[in-house]
Design an enzyme around this catalytic site. Structure first.
Site, PDB file in Angstrom:
ATOM      1  N   ARG A   1       3.129  22.777  -4.635  1.00  0.00           N
ATOM      2  CA  ARG A   1       4.064  23.052  -5.723  1.00  0.00           C
ATOM      3  C   ARG A   1       4.064  24.527  -6.130  1.00  0.00           C
ATOM      4  NH1 ARG A   1       5.649  19.942  -9.902  1.00  0.00           N
ATOM      5  NH2 ARG A   1       6.777  21.844 -10.400  1.00  0.00           N
ATOM      6  N   LYS A   2       3.144  25.308  -5.603  1.00  0.00           N
ATOM      7  CA  LYS A   2       2.998  26.690  -6.053  1.00  0.00           C
ATOM      8  C   LYS A   2       3.847  27.645  -5.219  1.00  0.00           C
ATOM      9  CE  LYS A   2       0.091  25.140  -9.075  1.00  0.00           C
ATOM     10  NZ  LYS A   2       0.142  23.709  -8.806  1.00  0.00           N
ATOM     11  N   VAL A   3       3.944  28.895  -5.681  1.00  0.00           N
ATOM     12  CA  VAL A   3       4.807  29.892  -5.040  1.00  0.00           C
ATOM     13  C   VAL A   3       4.305  30.231  -3.645  1.00  0.00           C
ATOM     14  CG1 VAL A   3       5.727  32.243  -5.268  1.00  0.00           C
ATOM     15  CG2 VAL A   3       5.499  30.791  -7.285  1.00  0.00           C
TER      16      VAL A   3
END
Length: 403
Positions: free
Chosen positions: A196-198
């Protein structure tokens, strides 16, 4: 339904997020497999150097997850049974679990409604003689107001841990200069590489510290407390006689994961540019829609837009949950805002807690799809459906009232 029709339907689906992985990541994994060094090794060492250079830290320590990073941070700071840690409840459960792993007690502080991050003014009221640490969360990649928090912590001689799980690439205005989250501005900053992170490598995390000696301690703790470690591709006679100074953990990151993270990190500037473009388009399109309140940040915060939160006001013709269901029917994934730990963690033996801004944010926020490979046509579709759902429902209610 034919396979072709099923494929067309899946292609129309717009997910909440999508990891940016491709040929570059495949080549990175192949490089590691050819080296035959699969566990923590040269790729991890290179990632730590590149990460530290990017955020402006003196060094970093790669670990298996941000949860592991938070746990190691608190252990390294000496947090233990009988201690209290001030933390926002408006965060993912892992932030608070790390406190419980140490036998300490969380003391929840409310958030500032405009940033979704811990309110500096709410922290002071939670400080007691048992307070051992303050954890701040840069929620959804939005930097919290660090300066007053760091100043308050300094007056009380309390360390500050930054849960920067979502905040890689985010910036904070410090002494008139834009500085990246993770420098760090507190004592320790913890990052995540979850999908879910960049930047993602499946699972993983990184820790940066203001104090190099504290970072060295964390490096020992992540690998069983061992003082001497083997060097990649070399024989290390002393390894069999290594000493263990303290109880440690198996929180290492593999070289395979590190290689993927390095590939992602090299493309982070492009990821950030695209995320900020998409966020600006949402902002401009949704600002005038009835029942919506877009994000208005202070001048000191420059987020990475790991998520795009939209407030659904009480005057909205549709509830937040109705919107989520209606978007899902149109093939658009969205989700409720961030949880409040004091409301969901039934195993927490807490006195009654009331955090009005945290509870309002949880109940009235929707997270919209946003990821670098999202096309303009996909985003227009999200905006069009939101606009139709809110404006048409509003007009229908007006007509009913007139009748």
């Amino acid at each position: 339904m034919s396979p072709h029709a099923a494929k067309s339907k899946s292609e129309l689906f717009i997910p909440l997020t999508r990891p940016e992985v491709g040929l570059q990541e495949l080549r990175a994994v192949a490089r590691v497999l050819r080296s035959r060094w699969l566990t923590q090794g040269p790729e991890v060492e290179a990632l730590e150097h590149e990460f530290a250079c990017y955020v402006g830290a003196s060094g970093s320590c790669a670990v298996s997850s941000c949860t592991a990073a938070l746990h190691l941070a608190l252990v390294a700071l000496g947090v233990g049974p009988g201690d209290e840690v001030i933390v926002p409840s408006h965060t993912f459960i892992a932030t608070v679990n790390a406190i419980l792993y140490c036998g300490a007690k969380p003391r929840f502080a409310d958030i500032a409604p405009e940033t979704f991050c811990i309110d500096p003014g709410a922290i002071a009221a939670q400080i007691t003689r048992r307070t051992a640490c303050i954890i701040v969360v840069h929620q959804m990649g939005i930097p919290c107001d660090l300066r007053p928090i760091v100043e308050l912590a300094s007056r009380h001689q309390l360390p500050v841990v930054e849960d920067a799980a979502c905040a890689l690439g985010s910036e904070y205005s410090w002494n008139g200069y834009w500085e990246k989250i993770g420098k760090p501005h507190g004592d320790i900053a913890c990052f995540s590489f979850h999908p879910r992170k960049v930047v993602s490598c499946g699972e993983g995390g990184v820790i940066t510290c203001r104090d190099p000696q504290l970072l060295n301690k964390i490096r020992r703790l992540r690998q069983h407390g061992l003082i001497s470690l083997p060097k990649p591709n070399t024989s290390s006679p002393c390894y069999n006689h290594a000493k263990v100074r303290e109880l440690g953990y198996n929180y290492r990151l593999s070289d395979i994961a590190a290689a993927i993270a390095r590939s992602q990190l090299s493309r982070l500037p492009q990821f950030l540019q695209r995320r900020r473009e998409l966020a600006a388009r949402y902002h401009n399109a949704l600002e005038a829609i009835p029942g919506c309140r877009v994000l208005h940040l202070p001048y000191s915060a420059r987020p990475n837009y790991q998520s795009y939160p939209l407030r659904i006001t009480e005057s909205s013709p549709m509830s937040r949950d109705q919107l989520i269901l209606s978007l899902a029917e149109a093939g658009i994934e969205s989700k409720p805002g961030i949880m409040n730990v004091h409301q969901v963690a039934t195993y927490l033996a807490q006195e009654e807690t009331h955090l009005p801004h945290s509870e309002a944010a949880c109940n009235h926020t929707i997270l919209l799809p946003l990821y670098p490979s999202m096309s303009h046509s996909q985003q227009r579709r999200v905006i069009r459906h939101l606009t139709q759902l809110l404006t048409e429902t509003a007009h229908a209610q007006v007509n009913i009232n007139r009748a």
